[in-house]
Design a protein around this motif. Structure first.
Motif, PDB file in Angstrom:
ATOM      1  N   TRP A 246      -2.536  30.602 -39.450  1.00  6.69           N
ATOM      2  CA  TRP A 246      -2.033  31.900 -38.979  1.00  6.69           C
ATOM      3  C   TRP A 246      -1.919  32.873 -40.151  1.00  6.69           C
ATOM      4  N   SER A 247      -2.414  34.075 -39.970  1.00 11.52           N
ATOM      5  CA  SER A 247      -2.335  35.082 -41.025  1.00 11.52           C
ATOM      6  C   SER A 247      -0.884  35.434 -41.325  1.00 11.52           C
ATOM      7  N   GLU A 248      -0.557  35.537 -42.603  1.00 10.66           N
ATOM      8  CA  GLU A 248       0.807  35.859 -43.015  1.00 10.66           C
ATOM      9  C   GLU A 248       0.990  37.344 -43.300  1.00 10.66           C
ATOM     10  N   LYS A 249      -0.020  38.128 -43.035  1.00 11.60           N
ATOM     11  CA  LYS A 249       0.087  39.569 -43.221  1.00 11.60           C
ATOM     12  C   LYS A 249       0.966  40.174 -42.127  1.00 11.60           C
TER      13      LYS A 249
ATOM     14  N   SER B 228      -3.623  34.900 -33.886  1.00 11.68           N
ATOM     15  CA  SER B 228      -3.233  34.389 -35.203  1.00 11.68           C
ATOM     16  C   SER B 228      -3.920  35.113 -36.358  1.00 11.68           C
TER      17      SER B 228
ATOM     18  N   GLN C  52       7.258  40.326 -39.909  1.00 11.05           N
ATOM     19  CA  GLN C  52       7.671  39.748 -41.183  1.00 11.05           C
ATOM     20  C   GLN C  52       9.015  39.038 -41.154  1.00 11.05           C
TER      21      GLN C  52
ATOM     22  N   LEU D 102       8.228  35.475 -40.872  1.00 15.12           N
ATOM     23  CA  LEU D 102       7.386  34.872 -41.908  1.00 15.12           C
ATOM     24  C   LEU D 102       8.025  33.646 -42.557  1.00 15.12           C
TER      25      LEU D 102
ATOM     26  N   LEU E 226       7.423  30.782 -40.288  1.00 13.39           N
ATOM     27  CA  LEU E 226       6.017  30.401 -40.281  1.00 13.39           C
ATOM     28  C   LEU E 226       5.664  29.588 -41.518  1.00 13.39           C
ATOM     29  N   LYS E 227       6.134  30.033 -42.672  1.00 11.68           N
ATOM     30  CA  LYS E 227       5.823  29.300 -43.911  1.00 11.68           C
ATOM     31  C   LYS E 227       6.423  27.893 -43.893  1.00 11.68           C
TER      32      LYS E 227
ATOM     33  N   LYS F 275       4.413  25.768 -41.482  1.00  9.12           N
ATOM     34  CA  LYS F 275       3.121  25.358 -42.047  1.00  9.12           C
ATOM     35  C   LYS F 275       3.273  24.142 -42.947  1.00  9.12           C
TER      36      LYS F 275
END
Length: 830
Positions: A324-327, A347, A353, A356, A359-360, A363
C-alpha cells in the motif's frame, strides 16, 4: 295552516336539538384543532379546521408512516372526512392502520369518541386463526363465548423472542377487552402485531362472527394517567445494545438509572442482528513469539483451544496491504479509477496520514507472518492450513479502507474518524471480559466471518442454553446488573422520548410520553445518554439524505432490516438541542435480505456464489464489503414486486448459516423445506425446474458450468484467475475429499447429486452511517464543535465512525464500547 306549519317546524327543531341532531345548530365550534393518534410506525398528528360549523379541512401535520404505502391514506382520508363531514369513512386498502390513525386523530381533535364497540355474536368454542408474522405463520387458538372473546393462546409461532413475542400478552389483553381486533399495534413488533390481528380475524370468521367489520374496528382506548415527574442520576434513551451498556456501566459506577424505551421490550436492533462482534482474540491466531503454536489458552475460561486457520485467498489481501502506498491519499481522477472494494487500485493512491502509523505497524506484522508462512506455502502447504493472521492493526486498517468512500458525484469523500475507530477497536478487546464477568458466555473456539466483515475475527454467541443467542449474550446479564426488580433503577417500556430538557445551556432531562398518552418529565442530575439507534426504517429520511446510492435504487418501495421504531428520534432530539451531525448522506444496505419483507436473511460470502438470475453467471467477489455487494446486486439482479437487485445465492447444503437462521440447521426438516421466494434445497439437475417454476431466465446449464469452473479454480489455487476473483473462501459448492494438508483432492470432486442450498435475496436498508457528532468520550458536540453539557450519545445514533460503509460485526462491538464510554465519561465529568 301556516301557523300549524310554523309551530310544527319549531317543535321539530326543539326535538332535534334535544336529541343531539345538527339540522338546526352547528355541530362544531369554528376554529382549528390539533389531534394525534398512533399510526403504523409511530405518532400521527392532524390539524382540523372548522368553519361555519362544518369540517373545512383536515391536514396530516406529522407522521412516520411508510412513504409510498401510506401516501394514498395521507391524502385520501382527510379529503373523505371533509366530504362526509364524519370520520366514518372507509379505510384505504393497503393502508388500514394509517387510515385508522388519521380518523382517530381527527376524532381526538374534535373531542368526539373515537369508537363505540359493537356487540357481536359468535358460535361458542375454540377456533384456530392464522396470520403471517415476521418469520412465518402465527397460529392462535381463540376461545369465544356466544358474545365475547374469553381466551387467546399461541398455538405455534416462529416470531423472534423479545422482539415479536412481547406483543402477544399486550394485544391478547386488549383484544379480549375490546372484543375485536381493531386494537393498537405494539411498537417494535409491527409484523407480529399485524399477524395477531389477522389471526384474530380468521378465528372470528370461523366462529361465525355476526359483524366482522365491526369486529375489526372494536378497540380499547388507553387514556392518559396523571403526569409523571421523576429524578435519576443518569437517563438513557433507548435500550438496545448501546443503551443497555451505558445503563449497566452507570449502575456499576454507582448511579441510579432510568431507561426510556419506546418498544415493548429492550433489545433494539441488536436482538434482530446477526449478533457477532468483530474483535481479534490473540489466543486463536498466529503469534510472532510462538509462531508454530497450534493451540492457545482463552483468558475468559482458562481452556485450551486449537488456533483458527486462514481462509483461502487472503494471503493476496495481505500482500496488497504490504504494498500500500504510504503517500498522502490522492483522489485525483477518482471517477476513472475508484471502484468500491477494489483495493488493488485504491492501495496505489495513498493513505490518509493519520492512519499511516497503523499502516506501517501492520506492514511489519504482515512481513513477520509471511516470513513464517511463505516457506511452508512453497513446500506445498495449503493456505487454508496456515494459522490465521489477525491483529488489531489489521482490524483498524480494514475498517478505514472498508469505509473510505466518495459520494455519488465524487465531490466529497468520507472515512472513519481515526480516534473513534481506534478507540472502539482497542477497547473492544475488553468487551468479552466485561460481558463474561456479568455471566455471559461465548463460543471461545472460533473466529468466524459474516457478510461484509472482510476477515475472520467475529466472536460468536452460544446457540443453546441460558446464555444463548443475542438476548442471552448481550441483555440477560447486563439487565441483572441493572436489577430493575430492586426498585432503584427503572426501565420505562412503551415510552417515547420526545424532547430534551435544556436549562442554562445544559441538558438536564427528557420529556417523554407513554403509550397511553401519559406525560413523563424525567430529570437527570448527572447526564443524559442518547442511544436510540439509526433511522434505516425511516426510508423517507434515507431518501432525503442519500448522496451515495443512485437515486432510483432507494425508493419508497425499498424495505429495511430494521425494526419499525428505528426512525431517527435521537438525532432529531439532539439537533433540537443544538447538536451537529455528520455522515447522514451514507446509509448501508444489507445485501442479503428477504425480498418479501426486507428482513436480514443472515449468512456470509465465504462459502457461497452469487448468481445473476438472467445470465447465470457470478457477478461479484462474495466476501466483499456490503455496499460493494449491494451495488453489484442492483447492476445484476432483477426486480420483483418493486424490489430491486434480486439475486440467487447457491451454497452446499451442508454449510450452516451464521446467525439466528429461522429455518434451522443443515439436515433438519425446516432447513430442507421450501419457503417461497426465500429458500429451496435442490440438486444441480433440479435447478432448471426450479428456475422455470419461479420464472427465472437463467439457463441452469450455464449455472452448472459456472459452479464447476469456480470450484475447480478454488481447488487448484487459481481463484485469482477467475473472471471475478474470490478471497476469503472456506468451502466449495460441490463436494470433494480433503487431503491431510487441508487442500481438496480434485479427482474426488463432484457436483451431480449434491444437495444445494438456494436462497433468493436483495438489498434493503440496514445501518445509517451518519448521526450526532461526538468526541471520544461520547460527548455530543454542537455546530461550533463545543461540548453540549450533560448530553452524551452512543451507538448508531452517532456518526463519524464507520465512514461510508460499515464492516459486518463492527456495530455490536462499537455500540457496547461506546455505551460504556459514555457512562465512564459521565462519571468523570461529575
Amino acid at each position: 295552516m301556516r301557523k300549524f306549519f310554523k309551530n310544527s317546524l319549531l317543535l321539530l327543531c326543539v326535538l332535534v336539538i334535544a336529541f343531539g341532531f345538527t339540522a338546526c345548530s352547528k355541530k362544531y365550534d369554528d376554529g382549528t384543532y390539533a389531534g394525534k393518534a398512533k399510526g403504523r410506525n409511530g405518532e400521527l398528528a392532524v390539524s382540523v379546521t372548522v368553519s361555519g360549523g362544518k369540517i373545512a379541512s383536515v391536514v396530516v401535520t406529522k407522521h412516520e408512516e411508510t412513504p409510498g404505502v401510506a401516501d394514498p391514506a395521507i391524502t385520501g382520508i382527510p379529503a373523505a372526512i371533509v366530504k362526509a363531514q364524519s370520520t366514518k369513512v372507509d379505510a384505504i386498502s393497503g393502508a388500514t392502520l394509517t387510515s385508522d390513525a388519521i380518523k382517530n386523530a381527527v376524532d381526538n381533535a374534535l373531542g368526539t369518541p373515537a369508537h363505540k364497540n359493537a356487540a357481536i355474536k359468535y358460535t361458542a368454542g375454540t377456533y384456530s386463526g392464522t396470520g403471517t408474522g415476521m418469520n412465518g405463520p402465527v397460529v392462535l387458538d381463540v376461545t369465544f363465548s356466544d358474545s365475547a372473546i374469553t381466551n387467546i393462546a399461541v398455538n405455534s409461532s416462529k416470531e423472534t423472542a423479545h422482539v415479536g413475542d412481547p406483543a402477544f400478552d399486550i394485544m391478547f389483553a386488549d383484544a379480549i377487552a375490546a372484543n375485536g381486533s381493531g386494537i393498537d399495534v405494539v411498537s417494535g413488533a409491527t409484523f407480529t402485531s399485524m399477524a395477531i390481528r389477522s389471526a384474530l380475524n380468521d378465528a372470528a370468521q370461523k366462529a361465525g362472527a355476526t359483524k366482522m367489520e365491526d369486529f375489526k374496528k372494536n378497540t380499547v382506548v388507553h387514556n392518559p394517567q396523571a403526569p409523571i415527574d421523576v429524578t435519576y442520576d443518569v437517563i438513557v434513551v433507548g435500550a438496545g445494545g448501546a443503551g443497555i451498556a451505558a445503563a449497566a456501566q452507570s449502575v456499576q459506577n454507582g448511579y441510579k438509572v432510568l431507561i426510556i424505551e419506546k418498544n415493548a421490550e429492550v433489545g433494539g436492533n441488536t436482538v434482530v442482528s446477526g449478533g457477532q462482534f468483530q474483535s481479534v482474540m490473540p489466543y486463536l491466531v498466529w503469534e510472532k513469539d510462538k509462531p508454530d503454536a497450534t493451540t492457545g489458552v482463552c483468558p475468559q475460561d482458562g481452556k485450551t483451544y486449537d488456533k483458527v486457520k486462514m481462509a483461502n485467498g487472503n494471503i493476496a489481501v495481505l500482500k496488497t496491504i504490504l504494498n500500500w502506498s504510504e503517500k498522502p491519499f490522492d483522489p485525483t481522477g477518482a471517477k476513472d479509477w475508484f471502484e468500491a472494494g477494489d483495493i488493488d487500485r485504491l492501495s496505489t493512491h495513498g493513505v490518509h496520514q493519520e492512519y499511516l502509523p497503523v499502516l506501517k505497524a501492520l506492514k511489519q506484522e504482515i512481513k513477520d507472518y509471511l516470513a513464517w508462512a511463505e516457506p511452508k506455502l512453497k513446500k506445498g502447504l495449503n493456505e487454508g492450513a496456515l494459522t490465521l493472521f489477525s491483529t488489531v492493526n489489521l482490524h483498524i486498517f480494514q475498517t478505514y479502507y472498508g469505509g473510505l468512500r466518495p459520494n455519488a458525484d465524487f465531490s466529497s469523500w468520507i472515512y472513519g474518524d481515526y480516534d473513534l475507530v481506534c478507540q472502539f477497536i482497542k477497547d473492544g478487546q475488553e468487551l468479552k471480559d466485561w460481558l463474561v464477568a456479568q455471566g455471559s458466555a461465548f463460543d471461545n473456539a472460533t473466529q468466524p466471518t459474516i457478510v461484509g466483515a472482510l476477515w475472520q475475527r467475529e466472536n460468536d454467541y452460544l446457540k443453546s442454553g441460558p446464555t444463548a443467542m443475542q438476548w442471552g449474550t448481550y441483555f440477560k446479564y447486563p439487565l441483572e446488573t441493572i436489577n430493575e426488580a430492586a426498585g432503584v433503577n427503572k426501565i420505562m417500556r412503551r415510552t417515547e422520548a420526545k424532547d430534551l430538557i435544556v436549562e442554562n445551556g445544559k441538558v438536564t432531562g427528557v420529556k417523554a410520553e407513554m403509550y397511553d398518552g401519559t406525560q413523563v418529565t424525567a430529570h437527570a442530575t448527572k447526564g443524559v445518554v442518547l442511544a436510540t439507534g439509526g433511522y434505516a426504517a425511516n426510508v423517507a429520511k434515507v431518501m432525503e439524505t442519500n448522496e451515495y446510492w443512485e437515486k432510483d435504487k432507494i425508493t419508497s418501495k425499498t424495505q429495511t432490516t430494521n425494526r419499525s421504531s428505528m426512525q431517527g428520534d435521537g438525532i432529531k432530539m439532539g439537533q433540537a438541542a443544538g447538536a451537529d451531525v455528520t455522515g447522514l448522506e451514507y446509509t448501508q444496505l444489507m445485501p442479503i435480505s428477504w425480498i418479501d419483507n426486507g428482513q436480514l436473511a443472515f449468512g456470509g460470502g465465504n462459502y457461497t456464489v452469487y448468481i445473476n438470475p438472467t445470465t447465470g453467471k457470478r457477478f461479484v467477489n462474495e466476501t466483499s464489503e456490503r455496499d460493494v455487494l449491494s451495488l453489484k446486486e442492483f447492476e445484476n439482479g432483477i426486480e420483483r414486486n418493486s424490489v430491486k437487485g434480486v439475486f440467487i445465492e447457491i451454497a452446499n447444503s451442508k454449510q450452516g448459516i451464521q446467525g439466528p437462521y429461522p429455518y434451522g440447521t443443515p439436515g433438519t426438516d425446516a432447513w430442507k423445506t421450501d419457503v417461497e421466494w426465500r429458500q429451496y434445497e435442490r440438486t444441480i439437475d433440479q435447478l432448471g425446474d426450479l428456475f422455470k417454476e419461479l420464472g427465472i431466465a437463467a439457463d441452469a446449464n450455464v449455472v452448472k458450468q459456472e459452479i464447476i469452473d469456480y470450484d475447480k479454480a478454488l481447488i487448484t489455487g487459481k481463484e485469482s484467475s477467475l473472471p471475478i476473483n474470490k478471497t476469503g473462501w472456506t468451502a466449495l459448492i460441490g463436494d470433494a475429499e480433503k487431503k491431510a494438508d487441508g487442500s481438496y483432492d480434485l479427482s474426488t470432486y463432484k457436483l451431480e447429486g449434491v444437495p444445494l442450498k438456494i436462497r433468493i435475496m436483495a438489498p434493503s436498508t440496514h445501518h445509517t452511517m451518519g448521526g450526532l457528532k461526538v468526541d471520544t468520550n461520547r460527548h455530543v458536540l454542537d455546530t461550533n464543535g463545543n461540548i453540549i453539557k450533560g448530553l452524551y450519545a452512543a451507538g448508531e445514533v452517532t456518526g463519524g465512525i464507520h465512514g461510508g460503509n460499515r464492516l459486518g460485526g463492527n456495530a455490536i462491538v462499537e455500540i457496547f464500547v461506546s455505551g460504556r464510554t459514555a457512562a465512564k465519561a459521565i462519571k468523570a465529568d461529575n
